[in-house]
Write an enzyme that holds these catalytic residues in place. Structure first.
Site, PDB file in Angstrom:
ATOM      1  N   SER A  95     -44.016  13.924 -45.508  1.00  0.00           N
ATOM      2  CA  SER A  95     -43.049  13.374 -44.551  1.00  0.00           C
ATOM      3  C   SER A  95     -41.744  12.973 -45.214  1.00  0.00           C
ATOM      4  O   SER A  95     -40.653  13.301 -44.715  1.00  0.00           O
ATOM      5  CB  SER A  95     -43.660  12.174 -43.821  1.00  0.00           C
ATOM      6  OG  SER A  95     -43.979  11.126 -44.731  1.00  0.00           O
ATOM      7  N   ASP A  96     -41.817  12.258 -46.338  1.00  0.00           N
ATOM      8  CA  ASP A  96     -40.566  11.801 -46.947  1.00  0.00           C
ATOM      9  C   ASP A  96     -39.856  12.920 -47.701  1.00  0.00           C
ATOM     10  O   ASP A  96     -38.626  12.960 -47.751  1.00  0.00           O
ATOM     11  CB  ASP A  96     -40.777  10.573 -47.838  1.00  0.00           C
ATOM     12  CG  ASP A  96     -41.813  10.769 -48.924  1.00  0.00           C
ATOM     13  OD1 ASP A  96     -42.491  11.806 -48.930  1.00  0.00           O
ATOM     14  OD2 ASP A  96     -41.961   9.864 -49.770  1.00  0.00           O
ATOM     15  N   CYS A  97     -40.599  13.873 -48.274  1.00  0.00           N
ATOM     16  CA  CYS A  97     -39.952  15.007 -48.937  1.00  0.00           C
ATOM     17  C   CYS A  97     -39.187  15.849 -47.926  1.00  0.00           C
ATOM     18  O   CYS A  97     -38.054  16.290 -48.182  1.00  0.00           O
ATOM     19  CB  CYS A  97     -40.993  15.866 -49.647  1.00  0.00           C
ATOM     20  SG  CYS A  97     -41.906  14.992 -50.927  1.00  0.00           S
TER      21      CYS A  97
END
Length: 736
Positions: free
Chosen positions: A464-466
């Site tokens: 999700s954060d990548c």
């Protein structure tokens, strides 16, 4: 490799072959080269002068190996933007041909043992230069006082670290009479010997033939036959634990144990405090050293293990059930290999998948050979020797952050750095995942079309954060004049669509997948050395990254696209971020150390929705948390103990990276007072070297609460961002 008269791999001959190398200081560092093929990074040792001449060493090669880069000294910076430009002058020279950056992703000390043991039991040739450099690294990271090794490079010595790395050194030719080996053996014995190792250590020692299988708690592949509605079904587990226990269960169920060699027979007598033949291994299934027992096994898990050992396995587990379970586990292993082109999720499961293929398809199969090739994706060479990275790299993650740092510094259109950024954008364009997995629902994979992985597209796992950070970087650059529009609006919307599938019912976001199982699943956590490992959790870093990405998309692109869903997602996520804030104003970080890391992301996300120091008491409280902990020299320094203990623990020395995280946090919050921020910026500038670089300080990252991991590019990326933001905010004044 040599074999004995029975056709078995003769480890003793390897020991004899390598014992003459014990006094060597290492291979010739000028012969190592890093090859980066669309982000796939592998190290190569050139064997001839002709090869060395044909493939010159790059600046990046020399930097990674600790050699002189030949880069010049630069004028002493007077302003923060001067410092940023000096840093970029250095860091731009480390950019690799595809447009990304590389670095070691080391720190954990339990990774190499799984690989080396797998090489040994699959009779995979171990080149001499690799053997030398792994031994050199382990000796370099041996505890200088007690002679042991810990879970990670800054941790205290443990049975897991000491037993496993002792075995690696012996398998790679270190003599049992080497003084360093003797010291390590003494520490292992003081810890009670290998019988006090955690579950994963006992598994690997059993595979090697240095521990009886009775000492290993069960990992039944029958778990993968459970219906999806069952609360403990494996599809509900966190992806890393799922992909570790899948091949582990297959290997254990097949009863694989490598036949004894003279060396492993000798090891049996070295790693225990009593003769091997006298040990009742079954009685040690639950024995563990206090230094390894970060997450003690629950009473519930102990009861389950007793039932499996004493009831299920001997009386209820029919041959038909066993074969069905093994066959389905094998099918899932094949899916993982095919969906990643054998890169696999990580360096724990990768060697296990190799061994599973060796068992099922034989030593000469394509799958075994491809796995052997892929193991080199995890290896990294540095000035201390060869280590094993925590994934196959940090390519996408670090590249996205570098882009953001330069944009935030206001330098993206500077002709000195624009070519570097165009190449970085080309890399992110190439690395976006364009399709979902084959039979996605069968292998329980999250949607990935439009996503970015942590490392490379080939590895192929949505994070999700990548995805959020890469998407932000693409949007930031493609909005600027003169930058190519490589990622189409349709592909940007694919990324948005994937992010919108990942929100949890709480409003927060996890890492690879939405939460699928209850936190009560931790009662089944058999990996005693880690916490919070069985299921996904809401993470402030992941939640805040998604908020900032979605907010940026709505400001810069088609505001009508899924408008209601995006607004609802952002509002629910912000509510979760505020709920996750502690009473003292802090957030606990799960992927970096620790409160400084999470606080930076939290304040950035709150700023993206208009919450700042002047209009939000929660933001003001977060700023106070940081300012109350500013050290006398103007910096911030946080120990990794913050992660393990859950309480802010000050490092003995301020840290450049953590200081920059706080500078960014305060600037995002629009904290009004300049003095504490300028004092911190001055500290960062004071530690910059004449060539524009910064020296490596304490370890920066963490996973599963207890294991630390290195992000060495952070010492470039975050000073560039922090000092650049300071210059934009305060007009780039001279800083003393």
């Amino acid at each position: 490799m040599a074999r004995d008269g029975q056709g078995q791999f003769n480890g003793a001959l390897l020991s004899e072959k390598c014992s003459d190398l014990d006094e060597q200081q290492g291979t010739d560092p000028k012969k190592w080269r890093l090859l980066d093929e669309r982000g796939r990074q592998t190290w190569h040792y050139l064997q001839s002068d002709e090869a060395v001449k044909a493939w010159p060493q790059s600046v990046a090669d020399r930097y990674f190996l600790g050699l002189s880069t030949g880069l010049p000294s630069l004028p002493k910076p007077e302003t923060t933007l001067d410092s940023v430009c000096n840093a970029l002058a250095y860091f731009s020279q480390l950019q690799l041909p595809p447009g990304n950056w590389g670095c070691e992703y080391g720190g954990p000390l339990f990774l190499l043992p799984g690989l080396v043991i797998t090489w040994y039991v699959t009779e995979t040739p171990i080149p001499e230069h690799i053997s030398i450099e792994i031994r050199r690294y382990l000796f370099a990271r041996q505890h200088p006082v007690d002679g042991g090794w810990g879970l990670h490079i800054e941790g205290e010595s443990s049975v897991f670290g000491t037993a496993m790395n002792y075995v690696v050194l012996r398998l790679l030719g270190a003599s049992e009479e080497d003084k360093r080996v003797i010291k390590a053996r003494g520490m292992l014995h003081r810890l009670g010997g290998a019988v006090n190792g955690p579950h994963w250590a006992k598994f690997w020692l059993s595979v090697l033939g240095c521990m009886e299988a009775e000492a290993v708690n069960p990992v039944p592949p029958e778990l993968w036959l459970l219906p999806d509605w069952v609360p403990i079904a494996p599809w509900r587990w966190w992806i890393h634990i799922r992909q570790v226990y899948l091949p582990m269960s297959y290997i254990v169920s097949n009863g694989f144990q490598y036949p004894l060699t003279p060396l492993t027979r000798q090891l049996r007598e070295e790693i225990y405090t009593q003769p091997y033949a006298s040990i009742n291994f079954a009685s040690y299934r639950n024995s563990i050293s206090p230094t390894d027992n970060y997450h003690p096994k629950s009473m519930f898990l102990n009861i389950v293990n007793q039932l499996l050992v004493n009831v299920w396995n001997p009386y209820m587990r029919t041959h038909a059930i066993r074969r069905r379970a093994e066959n389905w586990a094998w099918e899932l292993i094949k899916h993982e290999d095919e969906n990643t082109d054998f890169a696999n999720l990580g360096p724990v499961s990768g060697p296990m998948n190799l061994l599973a293929c060796y068992i099922h398809e034989g030593p000469d199969s394509y799958t075994v050979e491809r796995h052997r090739q892929r193991m080199h994706d995890f290896l990294w060479v540095k000035n201390e020797g060869m280590l094993m990275n925590g994934t196959n790299g940090v390519q996408t993650w670090d590249t996205a952050f570098l882009i953001q740092a330069v944009v935030e510094a206001g330098l993206a259109e500077d002709p000195r750095w624009k070519p570097m950024l165009v190449k970085a954008l080309e890399f992110l364009d190439d690395q976006q995942i364009r399709e979902d997995c084959r039979e996605q629902s069968v292998c329980y994979r999250q949607r990935r079309k439009g996503a970015w992985a942590f490392s490379t597209r080939e590895q192929g796992y949505t994070v999700s954060d990548c995805t959020s950070e890469a998407l932000k970087s693409v949007i930031l650059l493609q909005r600027l004049p003169g930058f190519p529009k490589l990622v189409s609006i349709e592909r940007i919307k694919d990324a948005i669509d994937t992010l919108l599938t990942m929100q949890n019912s709480s409003g927060g976001f996890a890492s690879y997948e939405p939460i699928r199982g209850s936190q009560y699943m931790e009662y089944l956590n058999a990996a005693e050395v880690f916490g919070r490992i069985m299921v996904e959790y809401d993470y402030p870093e992941c939640t805040t990254a998604v908020v900032t990405a979605l907010a940026m998309f709505t400001r810069t692109h088609d505001t009508s696209y899924r408008k209601v869903e995006i607004e609802k997602t952002i509002n629910r996520a912000v509510s979760w971020i505020l709920k996750d804030q502690r009473k003292d104003g802090s957030w606990y970080g799960s992927w970096g150390i620790c409160f400084t890391y999470a606080g930076m992301f939290a304040l950035e996300s709150l700023a993206s929705v208009g919450r700042k120091y002047s209009n939000d008491d929660r933001v003001a409280l977060a700023c106070k948390f940081f300012l109350d902990r500013q050290m006398a020299d103007g910096g911030w320094g946080e120990s990794y103990k913050s992660c393990t203990d859950g309480v802010y623990t000050q490092h003995e020395k301020s840290q450049v990276v953590q200081t920059c995280w706080v500078i960014i946090a305060l600037l995002e919050a629009q904290y009004p007072e300049r003095e504490p921020i300028e004092k911190a910026a001055s500290l960062v500038m004071s530690r910059q070297q004449e060539d524009g670089s910064w020296e490596q300080e304490a370890i920066e990252g963490v996973f599963n609460k207890s294991c630390m991991i290195s992000y060495p590019n952070y010492k470039f990326i975050f000073p560039i961002k922090a000092l650049g933001m300071f210059a934009k905010r305060f007009g780039n004044p001279m800083v003393q």
